[in-house]
Design a protein around this motif. Structure first.
Motif, PDB file in Angstrom:
ATOM      1  N   MET A  94       0.838  -1.200   0.000  1.00 26.68           N
ATOM      2  CA  MET A  94       0.000   0.000   0.000  1.00 26.68           C
ATOM      3  C   MET A  94       0.874   1.253   0.000  1.00 26.68           C
ATOM      4  N   LYS A  95       0.269   2.367  -0.383  1.00 27.14           N
ATOM      5  CA  LYS A  95       1.008   3.622  -0.485  1.00 27.14           C
ATOM      6  C   LYS A  95       0.750   4.506   0.724  1.00 27.14           C
ATOM      7  N   ASN A  96       1.684   5.429   0.943  1.00 33.25           N
ATOM      8  CA  ASN A  96       1.621   6.294   2.117  1.00 33.25           C
ATOM      9  C   ASN A  96       0.634   7.432   1.903  1.00 33.25           C
ATOM     10  N   ALA A  97      -0.187   7.708   2.919  1.00 28.33           N
ATOM     11  CA  ALA A  97      -1.212   8.750   2.819  1.00 28.33           C
ATOM     12  C   ALA A  97      -0.605  10.123   2.554  1.00 28.33           C
ATOM     13  N   ILE A  98       0.509  10.421   3.195  1.00 31.83           N
ATOM     14  CA  ILE A  98       1.121  11.738   3.003  1.00 31.83           C
ATOM     15  C   ILE A  98       1.674  11.886   1.590  1.00 31.83           C
ATOM     16  N   ASP A  99       2.191  10.796   1.016  1.00 31.35           N
ATOM     17  CA  ASP A  99       2.635  10.858  -0.372  1.00 31.35           C
ATOM     18  C   ASP A  99       1.457  11.151  -1.297  1.00 31.35           C
ATOM     19  N   PHE A 100       0.303  10.545  -1.002  1.00 29.89           N
ATOM     20  CA  PHE A 100      -0.886  10.845  -1.809  1.00 29.89           C
ATOM     21  C   PHE A 100      -1.260  12.319  -1.703  1.00 29.89           C
ATOM     22  N   ILE A 101      -1.212  12.866  -0.497  1.00 32.59           N
ATOM     23  CA  ILE A 101      -1.564  14.277  -0.322  1.00 32.59           C
ATOM     24  C   ILE A 101      -0.570  15.170  -1.054  1.00 32.59           C
ATOM     25  N   ARG A 102       0.685  14.832  -1.035  1.00 31.13           N
ATOM     26  CA  ARG A 102       1.673  15.608  -1.794  1.00 31.13           C
ATOM     27  C   ARG A 102       1.359  15.563  -3.288  1.00 31.13           C
ATOM     28  N   HIS A 104     -19.354  13.452   6.851  1.00 31.80           N
ATOM     29  CA  HIS A 104     -18.733  12.231   7.361  1.00 31.80           C
ATOM     30  C   HIS A 104     -17.219  12.280   7.165  1.00 31.80           C
ATOM     31  N   ARG A 105     -16.546  11.423   7.860  1.00 26.97           N
ATOM     32  CA  ARG A 105     -15.096  11.323   7.753  1.00 26.97           C
ATOM     33  C   ARG A 105     -14.664   9.888   8.007  1.00 26.97           C
ATOM     34  N   GLY A 106     -13.453   9.545   7.573  1.00 26.70           N
ATOM     35  CA  GLY A 106     -12.950   8.198   7.807  1.00 26.70           C
ATOM     36  C   GLY A 106     -11.503   8.052   7.367  1.00 26.70           C
ATOM     37  N   ILE A 107     -10.808   7.120   7.999  1.00 26.50           N
ATOM     38  CA  ILE A 107      -9.425   6.803   7.654  1.00 26.50           C
ATOM     39  C   ILE A 107      -9.430   5.786   6.519  1.00 26.50           C
ATOM     40  N   ILE A 108      -8.793   6.102   5.414  1.00 23.30           N
ATOM     41  CA  ILE A 108      -8.818   5.227   4.226  1.00 23.30           C
ATOM     42  C   ILE A 108      -7.736   4.155   4.382  1.00 23.30           C
ATOM     43  N   SER A 109      -7.848   3.381   5.449  1.00 26.73           N
ATOM     44  CA  SER A 109      -6.774   2.479   5.856  1.00 26.73           C
ATOM     45  C   SER A 109      -6.670   1.220   5.004  1.00 26.73           C
ATOM     46  N   LYS A 110      -7.689   0.923   4.192  1.00 27.64           N
ATOM     47  CA  LYS A 110      -7.606  -0.265   3.332  1.00 27.64           C
ATOM     48  C   LYS A 110      -6.755  -0.014   2.093  1.00 27.64           C
ATOM     49  N   GLN A 111      -6.402   1.265   1.861  1.00 26.04           N
ATOM     50  CA  GLN A 111      -5.601   1.603   0.688  1.00 26.04           C
ATOM     51  C   GLN A 111      -4.373   2.458   1.000  1.00 26.04           C
ATOM     52  N   LEU A 112      -4.379   3.163   2.121  1.00 31.89           N
ATOM     53  CA  LEU A 112      -3.292   4.075   2.443  1.00 31.89           C
ATOM     54  C   LEU A 112      -2.702   3.764   3.806  1.00 31.89           C
ATOM     55  N   ILE A 113      -1.403   3.964   3.938  1.00 33.55           N
ATOM     56  CA  ILE A 113      -0.699   3.788   5.202  1.00 33.55           C
ATOM     57  C   ILE A 113      -0.541   5.161   5.846  1.00 33.55           C
ATOM     58  N   TYR A 114      -1.014   5.292   7.068  1.00 34.68           N
ATOM     59  CA  TYR A 114      -0.945   6.584   7.761  1.00 34.68           C
ATOM     60  C   TYR A 114       0.256   6.584   8.697  1.00 34.68           C
ATOM     61  N   ASP A 115       1.433   6.544   8.097  1.00 36.31           N
ATOM     62  CA  ASP A 115       2.663   6.456   8.881  1.00 36.31           C
ATOM     63  C   ASP A 115       3.802   7.054   8.093  1.00 36.31           C
ATOM     64  N   GLU A 116       4.172   8.279   8.426  1.00 40.38           N
ATOM     65  CA  GLU A 116       5.270   8.951   7.741  1.00 40.38           C
ATOM     66  C   GLU A 116       6.585   8.216   7.927  1.00 40.38           C
ATOM     67  N   ASP A 117       6.699   7.412   8.997  1.00 39.35           N
ATOM     68  CA  ASP A 117       7.954   6.736   9.267  1.00 39.35           C
ATOM     69  C   ASP A 117       8.256   5.620   8.282  1.00 39.35           C
ATOM     70  N   CYS A 118       7.295   5.283   7.403  1.00 38.10           N
ATOM     71  CA  CYS A 118       7.567   4.212   6.451  1.00 38.10           C
ATOM     72  C   CYS A 118       8.532   4.667   5.359  1.00 38.10           C
TER      73      CYS A 118
END
Length: 251
Positions: free
Chosen positions: A1-9, A177-191
């Motif tokens: 899976m890809k990193n959430a912060i990379d997607f936001i960038r 509504h809101r939600g963590i898209i955890s099935k597709q994105l990793i919410y961890d900058e340390d990766c």
């Protein structure tokens, strides 16, 4: 899976820079935001505009939503000539993931720790999805938390035909509504593996070899921006992502 912060960038690189509030705290330098601004067109995922595409979307969708041809043509003026890139709200994420779903599917099948805004008390996180719900409890629009301004979340969204991809304050839009898209994105900058991070140099490395590299990485899903032969920040991001995916565990 890809990193959430990379997607936001990635998303911020396609947001119109003039829409970003002064003082916004983002995971991407303002100079790198809006380098390739995209427009909005319903039912698209990173398509280059053609006259045929505009005609089909008007006939199949916009004409049925109350748009006149004159107002539609005014909103999309010169898009075909300029070969503008377009996406819809979910299309912004779909392009990044190489998929094609809708905002309701994103919320229903990809999100965890989700619910109405009033029912969730945890802090907002970068890359979290925010949604509009209709009277049937179906999610009809999605945006993505991309930063903060004086503590208020900012949202990057493909907003509509007259707005394109832009950044708005959470309070300015009727999100439900809101939600963590955890099935597709990793919410961890340390990766990220910072040891393989490249450095921008001046003068910038460029040439046909860089074009070939950009084309190959883009085709594999490691986004490098336009195939222009210039090794800038987006190109290095694609290289880093490729290295991270294929070389991180080699000795």
């Amino acid at each position: 899976m890809k990193n959430a912060i990379d997607f936001i960038r990635f998303a911020l690189s396609h947001a119109k820079r003039e829409s970003i509030p002064l003082g916004a705290q983002l995971p991407l330098d303002i100079s790198e935001c809006g380098t390739e601004p995209w427009e909005y067109l319903y039912g698209t995922t990173g398509h280059k505009v053609t006259k045929d595409l505009l005609d089909r979307k008007f006939n199949d969708y916009y004409s049925k939503k109350g748009w006149t041809r004159a107002s539609f043509d005014q909103a999309t003026e010169n898009w075909a000539e300029k070969k503008v890139t377009v996406c819809d709200c979910q299309g912004l994420l779909d392009v990044y993931l190489g998929m094609d779903v809708n905002s309701n599917y994103c919320y229903s099948c990809w999100c965890t720790d989700k619910g109405s805004l009033s029912s969730i008390n945890r802090p907002y996180v970068i890359g979290e999805g925010v949604y509009f719900s209709n009277s049937d409890s179906r999610m009809t629009h999605v945006g993505f938390v991309c930063g903060f301004l004086n503590g208020e979340p900012l949202v990057v969204e493909a907003r509509g035909l007259r707005f394109g991809v832009c950044v708005t304050k959470l309070s300015e839009r009727p999100w439900t509504h809101r939600g963590i898209i955890s099935k597709q994105l990793i919410y961890d900058e340390d990766c990220h593996d910072e040891q393989i991070r490249l450095t921008v140099t001046s003068p910038m490395i460029q040439g046909e070899a860089i074009k070939s590299l950009q084309s190959a990485l883009n085709s594999l899903g490691y986004y490098c921006g336009s195939v222009d032969g210039k090794c800038g920040v987006l190109t290095m991001g694609g290289v880093n992502e490729f290295v991270e995916a294929h070389c991180a565990h080699r000795v």
